[in-house]
Motif scaffolding. Structure first.
Motif, PDB file in Angstrom:
ATOM      1  N   TYR A  22       0.205 -10.667   2.432  1.00  0.00           N
ATOM      2  CA  TYR A  22       0.137 -10.772   0.975  1.00  0.00           C
ATOM      3  C   TYR A  22      -0.397 -12.156   0.589  1.00  0.00           C
ATOM      4  CZ  TYR A  22       3.431  -6.778   1.186  1.00  0.00           C
ATOM      5  OH  TYR A  22       4.048  -5.576   1.451  1.00  0.00           O
TER       6      TYR A  22
ATOM      7  N   LYS B 242       8.211  -2.373 -12.031  1.00  0.00           N
ATOM      8  CA  LYS B 242       9.610  -2.232 -12.416  1.00  0.00           C
ATOM      9  C   LYS B 242      10.368  -1.772 -11.179  1.00  0.00           C
ATOM     10  CE  LYS B 242      10.534   1.536 -12.190  1.00  0.00           C
ATOM     11  NZ  LYS B 242      10.561   2.465 -11.010  1.00  0.00           N
TER      12      LYS B 242
ATOM     13  N   SER C 250      -1.588  -5.957   2.904  1.00  0.00           N
ATOM     14  CA  SER C 250      -0.630  -5.023   3.478  1.00  0.00           C
ATOM     15  C   SER C 250       0.053  -5.665   4.680  1.00  0.00           C
ATOM     16  CB  SER C 250      -1.375  -3.751   3.890  1.00  0.00           C
ATOM     17  OG  SER C 250      -0.488  -2.820   4.459  1.00  0.00           O
ATOM     18  N   SER C 251       1.034  -4.926   5.238  1.00  0.00           N
ATOM     19  CA  SER C 251       1.733  -5.436   6.420  1.00  0.00           C
ATOM     20  C   SER C 251       0.839  -5.377   7.656  1.00  0.00           C
ATOM     21  CB  SER C 251       3.011  -4.635   6.652  1.00  0.00           C
ATOM     22  OG  SER C 251       2.730  -3.248   6.592  1.00  0.00           O
TER      23      SER C 251
ATOM     24  N   LYS D  23      -2.936  -0.345   8.074  1.00  0.00           N
ATOM     25  CA  LYS D  23      -2.361   0.288   6.887  1.00  0.00           C
ATOM     26  C   LYS D  23      -3.243   0.022   5.655  1.00  0.00           C
ATOM     27  CE  LYS D  23       2.052   1.125   4.891  1.00  0.00           C
ATOM     28  NZ  LYS D  23       3.304   0.575   4.414  1.00  0.00           N
TER      29      LYS D  23
ATOM     30  N   THR E 167       0.825  -1.221   0.000  1.00  0.00           N
ATOM     31  CA  THR E 167       0.000   0.000   0.000  1.00  0.00           C
ATOM     32  C   THR E 167       0.855   1.266   0.000  1.00  0.00           C
ATOM     33  OG1 THR E 167      -0.096  -0.028   2.412  1.00  0.00           O
ATOM     34  CG2 THR E 167      -1.880  -1.170   1.231  1.00  0.00           C
TER      35      THR E 167
HETATM   36  N1  LIG Z   1       5.561   2.707 -12.375  1.00  0.00           N
HETATM   37  C1  LIG Z   1       5.849   3.804 -11.666  1.00  0.00           C
HETATM   38  O1  LIG Z   1       5.657   4.929 -12.089  1.00  0.00           O
HETATM   39  C2  LIG Z   1       6.401   3.649 -10.317  1.00  0.00           C
HETATM   40  C3  LIG Z   1       6.887   2.436  -9.911  1.00  0.00           C
HETATM   41  N2  LIG Z   1       7.394   2.302  -8.672  1.00  0.00           N
HETATM   42  C4  LIG Z   1       7.928   0.993  -8.284  1.00  0.00           C
HETATM   43  O2  LIG Z   1       7.091   0.456  -7.269  1.00  0.00           O
HETATM   44  C5  LIG Z   1       7.846  -0.177  -6.275  1.00  0.00           C
HETATM   45  C6  LIG Z   1       7.482   0.423  -4.918  1.00  0.00           C
HETATM   46  O3  LIG Z   1       7.809   1.786  -4.885  1.00  0.00           O
HETATM   47  P1  LIG Z   1       7.018   2.836  -3.947  1.00  0.00           P
HETATM   48  O4  LIG Z   1       5.573   2.614  -4.033  1.00  0.00           O
HETATM   49  O5  LIG Z   1       7.568   4.156  -4.270  1.00  0.00           O
HETATM   50  O6  LIG Z   1       7.534   2.388  -2.523  1.00  0.00           O
HETATM   51  P2  LIG Z   1       6.913   2.740  -1.110  1.00  0.00           P
HETATM   52  O7  LIG Z   1       8.038   2.709  -0.166  1.00  0.00           O
HETATM   53  O8  LIG Z   1       6.064   3.952  -1.181  1.00  0.00           O
HETATM   54  O9  LIG Z   1       5.943   1.520  -0.828  1.00  0.00           O
HETATM   55  C7  LIG Z   1       6.378   0.204  -0.814  1.00  0.00           C
HETATM   56  C8  LIG Z   1       5.400  -0.661  -0.031  1.00  0.00           C
HETATM   57  O10 LIG Z   1       5.891  -1.983  -0.059  1.00  0.00           O
HETATM   58  C9  LIG Z   1       5.594  -2.653   1.151  1.00  0.00           C
HETATM   59  N3  LIG Z   1       6.813  -3.210   1.736  1.00  0.00           N
HETATM   60  C10 LIG Z   1       7.024  -4.504   2.011  1.00  0.00           C
HETATM   61  N4  LIG Z   1       8.203  -4.704   2.602  1.00  0.00           N
HETATM   62  C11 LIG Z   1       8.775  -3.503   2.712  1.00  0.00           C
HETATM   63  C12 LIG Z   1       9.996  -3.049   3.285  1.00  0.00           C
HETATM   64  N5  LIG Z   1      10.886  -3.884   3.867  1.00  0.00           N
HETATM   65  N6  LIG Z   1      10.270  -1.737   3.235  1.00  0.00           N
HETATM   66  C13 LIG Z   1       9.407  -0.888   2.654  1.00  0.00           C
HETATM   67  N7  LIG Z   1       8.221  -1.264   2.123  1.00  0.00           N
HETATM   68  C14 LIG Z   1       7.895  -2.545   2.162  1.00  0.00           C
HETATM   69  C15 LIG Z   1       4.932  -1.626   2.073  1.00  0.00           C
HETATM   70  O11 LIG Z   1       3.531  -1.818   1.948  1.00  0.00           O
HETATM   71  P3  LIG Z   1       2.660  -2.560   3.073  1.00  0.00           P
HETATM   72  O12 LIG Z   1       3.159  -2.062   4.413  1.00  0.00           O
HETATM   73  O13 LIG Z   1       1.285  -2.159   2.769  1.00  0.00           O
HETATM   74  O14 LIG Z   1       2.897  -4.027   2.933  1.00  0.00           O
HETATM   75  C16 LIG Z   1       5.292  -0.298   1.443  1.00  0.00           C
HETATM   76  O15 LIG Z   1       4.320   0.681   1.692  1.00  0.00           O
HETATM   77  C17 LIG Z   1       9.310  -0.009  -6.670  1.00  0.00           C
HETATM   78  O16 LIG Z   1       9.769  -1.190  -7.249  1.00  0.00           O
HETATM   79  C18 LIG Z   1       9.308   1.115  -7.682  1.00  0.00           C
HETATM   80  O17 LIG Z   1      10.302   0.992  -8.671  1.00  0.00           O
HETATM   81  C19 LIG Z   1       7.385   3.329  -7.787  1.00  0.00           C
HETATM   82  C20 LIG Z   1       6.903   4.548  -8.131  1.00  0.00           C
HETATM   83  C21 LIG Z   1       6.394   4.827  -9.437  1.00  0.00           C
END
Ligand SMILES: NC(=O)C1=CN([C@@H]2O[C@H](COP(=O)(O)OP(=O)(O)OC[C@H]3O[C@@H](n4cnc5c(N)ncnc54)[C@H](OP(=O)(O)O)[C@@H]3O)[C@@H](O)[C@H]2O)C=CC1
Ligand SMILES: O=C1OC[C@@H](O)[C@H](O)[C@H]1O
Length: 361
Positions: free
Chosen positions: A77, A116, A45-46, A50, A15
């Motif tokens: 997940y 990606k 989500s975790s 959230k 998320t």
């Molecule tokens: N196509 C595009 O335009 C874009 C693509 N991306 C891609 O998306 C992916 C995620 O990026 P982005 O959304 O910016 O990242 P964020 O940090 O905003 O979100 C990542 C989410 O992944 C989950 N997660 C699971 N394990 C971890 C961890 N150890 N640390 C951090 N987060 C974790 C969490 O969700 P939860 O707690 O809900 O499980 C977290 O909120 C990347 O691979 C990036 O390249 C990113 C931005 C734009």
């Protein structure tokens, strides 16, 4: 009677920012060239809190566009992978988790759209792709830019109309300006174990512009040679520059990414024997381009494209159409192309020096 559009039910994994962008686009009432309907079926989500916050902020306000479905919210997940009402799992975790998330979803028999960079390395990509083929599920890298009507029209002009004649060079950049050192150590943009650095995050777009504009039959002809340099600050790569060269035609791509300097609106220039095409907008989500021929007066012909929201619905439509028709991969970004792109990213890092702790090269 009008033919009904295919519909797919999505299970959203994570998320963070990208999941918000993706879901918000799918819940728009419509978009140009709409080819499918999308339902947000479940959110993993975790934690429940959230997941609930994500639902409240990004799904609930547009629930009227979700075909009457109230998504389930899970604190794992795995529950998304095992939800029988989910047709496709969307993976929006940081790069380093994509491999395991894909493997888990595929092993549960799910079709997958994965953000990606697809994985950290080509070797990891190969493993995931082999598993999807073995299990007979659909798999695609979410390289959304390839699905933009602007990109399709640009390629048509380059290789069907040959408007600028023989294409020789492409310059493309993606730069964002932020201070990596000041980010928390846990940030995916700073933590090397999560694939930090400009290359996999945004350089992948410059690379995409290179291959899409220099290759007539993308990924099916000669694989380019790579010549690369990178700058590391505090161990994290902050500038990458590389040349793609195609020995049989002599074409060059001069491609760059950085987290130190923001790219100008004009992020790409494609040069041919008869003229130049300049492309404008963010590198990931282009807005317009201008074709300027050498033998014409004036500023050139401007091509602009309508885009409500951000433009993630076009890749989602492609997934829906493929999944409903039983395809296992997409022709705009086939699995071999994802594997090839990961190989080029490996080679840039091999030459440039950026390394992740899990690397074996
Ligand atoms: N196509 C595009 O335009 C874009 C693509 N991306 C891609 O998306 C992916 C995620 O990026 P982005 O959304 O910016 O990242 P964020 O940090 O905003 O979100 C990542 C989410 O992944 C989950 N997660 C699971 N394990 C971890 C961890 N150890 N640390 C951090 N987060 C974790 C969490 O969700 P939860 O707690 O809900 O499980 C977290 O909120 C990347 O691979 C990036 O390249 C990113 C931005 C734009
Ligand atoms: O894919 C992306 O494109 C847009 C950027 O803002 C983001 O950091 C990156 O992950």
């Amino acid at each position: 009677m009008a033919k009904e559009l295919p519909t797919v039910r999505w299970g959203i994994v994570a998320t963070g920012m990208i999941s918000n962008w993706f879901v918000s686009d799918l819940l728009l009432p419509s978009w140009p060239n709409k080819r499918a309907n999308h339902i947000i079926q479940s959110i993993g989500s975790s934690s429940i809190s959230k997941g609930q916050k994500f639902y409240d902020e990004y799904v609930h306000p547009n629930l009227s566009n979700n075909s009457g479905v109230i998504p389930k919210i899970y604190a794992s997940y795995a529950e998304v992978y095992n939800d029988p009402d989910v047709d496709v799992v969307y993976i929006g975790t940081p790069h380093s988790f994509h491999k395991q998330n894909c493997i888990d979803a595929i092993n549960a028999g799910k079709n997958v759209l994965c953000e990606k960079a697809f994985t950290l390395t080509q070797a990891d990509a190969k493993e995931v792709i082999a598993l999807a083929k073995e299990k007979g599920v659909f798999l695609m890298e979410a390289m959304w830019t390839r699905f933009y009507p602007l990109v399709k029209e640009l390629r048509r002009l380059l290789y069907e109309e040959k408007v600028i004649g023989q294409v020789w060079r492409t310059f493309a950049d993606f730069g964002l300006s932020y201070d990596v050192a000041s980010l928390p150590d846990s940030s995916r943009l700073k933590d090397l174990s999560m694939g930090a650095g400009s290359l996999l995050d945004i350089g992948i777009y410059s690379l995409t512009w290179g291959v899409l504009t220099l290759e007539e039959d993308v990924g099916k002809g000669e694989n380019p040679k790579v010549l690369a340099a990178q700058t590391l600050q505090g161990g994290v790569e902050t500038l990458s520059s590389w040349i793609l060269s195609y020995p049989s035609t002599g074409k060059h791509g001069i491609l760059t990414s950085t987290t130190n300097v923001r790219t100008d609106k004009s992020f790409a220039r494609i040069e041919g024997s008869k003229g130049v095409i300049s492309v404008y907008g963010p590198t990931s989500s282009p807005e317009s381009f201008v074709v300027k021929l050498h033998d014409e007066e004036g500023e050139g012909k401007v091509y602009e494209f309508e885009k409500p929201g951000r433009g993630f619905y076009w890749e989602a439509d492609a997934v829906a159409v493929d999944v409903v028709s039983g395809k296992k991969e997409n022709e705009t970004i086939p699995l071999a192309e994802t594997e090839r792109i990961m190989g080029i990213l490996d080679e840039i890092r091999r030459q440039g020096g950026a390394r992740f702790p899990s690397d074996t090269f």
